[in-house]
Design a protein around this motif. Structure first.
Motif, PDB file in Angstrom:
ATOM      1  N   SER A 109     -34.808 -31.542  12.415  1.00 50.07           N
ATOM      2  CA  SER A 109     -34.039 -30.231  12.194  1.00 50.07           C
ATOM      3  C   SER A 109     -35.000 -29.185  12.779  1.00 50.07           C
ATOM      4  N   LYS A 110     -36.075 -29.557  13.073  1.00 47.78           N
ATOM      5  CA  LYS A 110     -37.315 -28.324  13.422  1.00 47.78           C
ATOM      6  C   LYS A 110     -37.288 -28.068  15.048  1.00 47.78           C
ATOM      7  N   ARG A 111     -37.710 -27.049  15.471  1.00 47.11           N
ATOM      8  CA  ARG A 111     -37.893 -26.717  16.875  1.00 47.11           C
ATOM      9  C   ARG A 111     -39.576 -26.544  17.061  1.00 47.11           C
ATOM     10  N   ILE A 112     -39.939 -27.366  18.003  1.00 50.45           N
ATOM     11  CA  ILE A 112     -41.315 -27.254  18.046  1.00 50.45           C
ATOM     12  C   ILE A 112     -41.934 -26.989  19.503  1.00 50.45           C
ATOM     13  N   VAL A 113     -42.792 -26.144  19.595  1.00 46.85           N
ATOM     14  CA  VAL A 113     -43.252 -25.296  20.936  1.00 46.85           C
ATOM     15  C   VAL A 113     -44.318 -26.363  21.643  1.00 46.85           C
ATOM     16  N   ARG A 114     -44.325 -26.742  22.630  1.00 45.48           N
ATOM     17  CA  ARG A 114     -45.169 -27.369  23.487  1.00 45.48           C
ATOM     18  C   ARG A 114     -45.574 -26.907  24.709  1.00 45.48           C
ATOM     19  N   LEU A 115     -46.640 -27.156  25.205  1.00 40.66           N
ATOM     20  CA  LEU A 115     -46.819 -26.659  26.632  1.00 40.66           C
ATOM     21  C   LEU A 115     -46.431 -27.678  27.659  1.00 40.66           C
ATOM     22  N   LYS A 116     -45.822 -27.190  28.640  1.00 42.47           N
ATOM     23  CA  LYS A 116     -45.060 -27.768  29.720  1.00 42.47           C
ATOM     24  C   LYS A 116     -45.984 -27.842  30.976  1.00 42.47           C
ATOM     25  N   GLU A 117     -46.666 -26.632  31.408  1.00 49.67           N
ATOM     26  CA  GLU A 117     -47.609 -26.671  32.562  1.00 49.67           C
ATOM     27  C   GLU A 117     -48.351 -25.338  32.424  1.00 49.67           C
ATOM     28  N   GLY A 118     -49.552 -25.471  32.990  1.00 45.87           N
ATOM     29  CA  GLY A 118     -50.452 -24.208  33.024  1.00 45.87           C
ATOM     30  C   GLY A 118     -51.834 -24.378  32.098  1.00 45.87           C
ATOM     31  N   GLU A 119     -52.657 -23.440  32.345  1.00 45.04           N
ATOM     32  CA  GLU A 119     -53.963 -23.690  31.663  1.00 45.04           C
ATOM     33  C   GLU A 119     -54.553 -22.353  30.872  1.00 45.04           C
ATOM     34  N   PRO A 120     -54.199 -22.078  29.569  1.00 42.85           N
ATOM     35  CA  PRO A 120     -54.507 -20.925  28.840  1.00 42.85           C
ATOM     36  C   PRO A 120     -56.070 -20.710  28.412  1.00 42.85           C
ATOM     37  N   LYS A 121     -56.713 -21.735  28.587  1.00 50.07           N
ATOM     38  CA  LYS A 121     -57.914 -21.782  28.115  1.00 50.07           C
ATOM     39  C   LYS A 121     -58.632 -20.446  28.402  1.00 50.07           C
ATOM     40  N   ASP A 122     -59.681 -19.664  27.631  1.00 46.52           N
ATOM     41  CA  ASP A 122     -60.196 -18.493  28.167  1.00 46.52           C
ATOM     42  C   ASP A 122     -59.583 -17.551  28.677  1.00 46.52           C
ATOM     43  N   ARG A 123     -58.281 -17.354  28.734  1.00 49.06           N
ATOM     44  CA  ARG A 123     -57.481 -16.394  29.291  1.00 49.06           C
ATOM     45  C   ARG A 123     -56.936 -15.266  28.316  1.00 49.06           C
ATOM     46  N   HIS A 124     -56.686 -14.345  28.766  1.00 51.76           N
ATOM     47  CA  HIS A 124     -55.848 -13.484  27.868  1.00 51.76           C
ATOM     48  C   HIS A 124     -54.329 -13.626  28.195  1.00 51.76           C
ATOM     49  N   VAL A 125     -53.691 -14.184  27.488  1.00 51.64           N
ATOM     50  CA  VAL A 125     -52.176 -14.737  27.606  1.00 51.64           C
ATOM     51  C   VAL A 125     -51.241 -14.081  27.253  1.00 51.64           C
ATOM     52  N   VAL A 126     -50.242 -13.474  28.168  1.00 53.88           N
ATOM     53  CA  VAL A 126     -49.152 -12.522  27.710  1.00 53.88           C
ATOM     54  C   VAL A 126     -47.983 -13.551  27.862  1.00 53.88           C
ATOM     55  N   ILE A 127     -47.245 -13.507  26.645  1.00 55.07           N
ATOM     56  CA  ILE A 127     -45.852 -14.102  26.404  1.00 55.07           C
ATOM     57  C   ILE A 127     -44.903 -12.887  26.850  1.00 55.07           C
ATOM     58  N   ALA A 155     -48.020 -10.206  23.566  1.00 51.74           N
ATOM     59  CA  ALA A 155     -46.606 -10.421  23.825  1.00 51.74           C
ATOM     60  C   ALA A 155     -45.855  -9.063  24.571  1.00 51.74           C
ATOM     61  N   PHE A 156     -45.012  -9.214  25.121  1.00 51.90           N
ATOM     62  CA  PHE A 156     -44.005  -8.275  25.879  1.00 51.90           C
ATOM     63  C   PHE A 156     -42.311  -8.649  25.572  1.00 51.90           C
ATOM     64  N   VAL A 157     -41.542  -7.756  24.924  1.00 55.43           N
ATOM     65  CA  VAL A 157     -40.151  -8.099  24.976  1.00 55.43           C
ATOM     66  C   VAL A 157     -39.771  -6.686  25.309  1.00 55.43           C
ATOM     67  N   THR A 158     -38.714  -6.917  26.227  1.00 56.35           N
ATOM     68  CA  THR A 158     -37.776  -5.533  26.720  1.00 56.35           C
ATOM     69  C   THR A 158     -37.127  -4.957  25.046  1.00 56.35           C
ATOM     70  N   HIS A 159     -36.520  -5.908  24.454  1.00 59.30           N
ATOM     71  CA  HIS A 159     -35.784  -5.272  23.203  1.00 59.30           C
ATOM     72  C   HIS A 159     -36.484  -5.899  22.023  1.00 59.30           C
ATOM     73  N   GLY A 160     -36.990  -4.980  21.088  1.00 60.76           N
ATOM     74  CA  GLY A 160     -37.406  -5.386  19.962  1.00 60.76           C
ATOM     75  C   GLY A 160     -36.325  -5.252  18.715  1.00 60.76           C
ATOM     76  N   VAL A 161     -35.633  -6.117  18.547  1.00 61.50           N
ATOM     77  CA  VAL A 161     -34.585  -6.220  17.737  1.00 61.50           C
ATOM     78  C   VAL A 161     -34.895  -6.168  16.300  1.00 61.50           C
ATOM     79  N   PHE A 162     -35.784  -7.135  15.977  1.00 57.04           N
ATOM     80  CA  PHE A 162     -36.382  -7.244  14.569  1.00 57.04           C
ATOM     81  C   PHE A 162     -35.374  -6.818  13.555  1.00 57.04           C
ATOM     82  N   PRO A 163     -34.392  -7.692  13.263  1.00 53.56           N
ATOM     83  CA  PRO A 163     -33.492  -7.608  12.109  1.00 53.56           C
ATOM     84  C   PRO A 163     -34.276  -7.772  10.839  1.00 53.56           C
ATOM     85  N   ASN A 164     -33.876  -6.875   9.568  1.00 55.88           N
ATOM     86  CA  ASN A 164     -34.517  -7.044   8.439  1.00 55.88           C
ATOM     87  C   ASN A 164     -36.109  -6.803   8.472  1.00 55.88           C
ATOM     88  N   MET A 165     -36.539  -5.848   9.373  1.00 52.21           N
ATOM     89  CA  MET A 165     -38.021  -5.647   9.507  1.00 52.21           C
ATOM     90  C   MET A 165     -38.901  -6.683   9.787  1.00 52.21           C
TER      91      MET A 165
END
Length: 219
Positions: A109-127, A155-165
């Motif tokens: 029932s859980k969703r797990i995030v995994r790496l598909k491709e790319g190398e984040p090591k030692d980088r400033h990663v912006v989601i 992280a960057f998102v265009t729309h910060g909906v954030f329901p219930n704070m």
């Protein structure tokens, strides 16, 4: 929302588009509707002929901000899923940023995030994504990237909906459950209540849509 998964659900995106399609004409013809980072590309076809939708993006605001960072040479752009990559990667192509693509897989029932491709090591990663609600996916992405050796995660998102704070869990003094939390969390001012809540609270930075709206409407 454009998906109906159970009986009784309402495709609110289609309903809203029908409402907006009945906006009265302007003096010069159909009223222009400026829409930033529409949630699903197929939603552009929900609008009727009585209005003129103009599809814009908040990503140029992010690109301008990234050029100002002291570590701009170490930026890598990450996408929380393949859908976000399809939506946004072409806007970063000319800048030459390396990319990381994550993917969501089901484990029971859980969703797990995994790496598909790319190398984040030692980088400033912006989601990069179009919107955030509970923020669960962003936090899982952060944890994954930190585990894989990312120096910083933002992280960057265009729309910060954030329901219930739900933005509270991203506060710099609380962290996000991995390393030192998000270094920056950029969002636009498309959701006024969220802007009032997060203004001057690290790691949040608000990028104004006023300029892009004026440019789109040629005013």
């Amino acid at each position: 929302m454009e998906r109906v998964e159970t009986e009784g659900d309402i495709a609110t995106a289609n309903t809203l588009a029908r409402l907006l399609s009945n906006v009265p004409p302007s003096r010069g013809g159909p009223t222009s509707l400026v829409i930033f980072d529409i949630h699903a590309l197929q939603e552009r076809f929900y609008f009727g002929d009585a209005v003129l939708p103009l599809f814009e993006s908040g990503v140029p605001l992010l690109l301008e901000r990234l050029r100002q960072l002291p570590d701009k040479e170490s930026i890598t752009i990450a996408y929380p899923d393949e859908g976000a990559w399809k939506r946004f990667h072409y806007q970063f192509k000319s800048e030459g940023y390396p990319e990381v693509i994550c993917t969501k897989v089901r484990d029971g029932s859980k969703r797990i995030v995994r790496l598909k491709e790319g190398e984040p090591k030692d980088r400033h990663v912006v989601i990069v994504d179009d919107l955030v609600q509970s923020g669960g996916t962003l936090i899982e992405c952060h944890a994954l990237l930190a585990t894989l050796g990312a120096k910083h995660v933002s992280a960057f998102v265009t729309h910060g909906v954030f329901p219930n704070m739900s933005w509270v869990k991203f506060r710099a003094d609380l962290g996000s459950g991995a390393q030192d939390g998000f270094r920056y969390f950029w969002l636009t001012d498309s959701c006024p209540q969220t802007v009032r809540d997060v203004r001057n609270k690290a790691p949040f930075e608000v990028l104004s849509l006023a300029g892009p709206i004026a440019a789109a409407l040629q005013i």
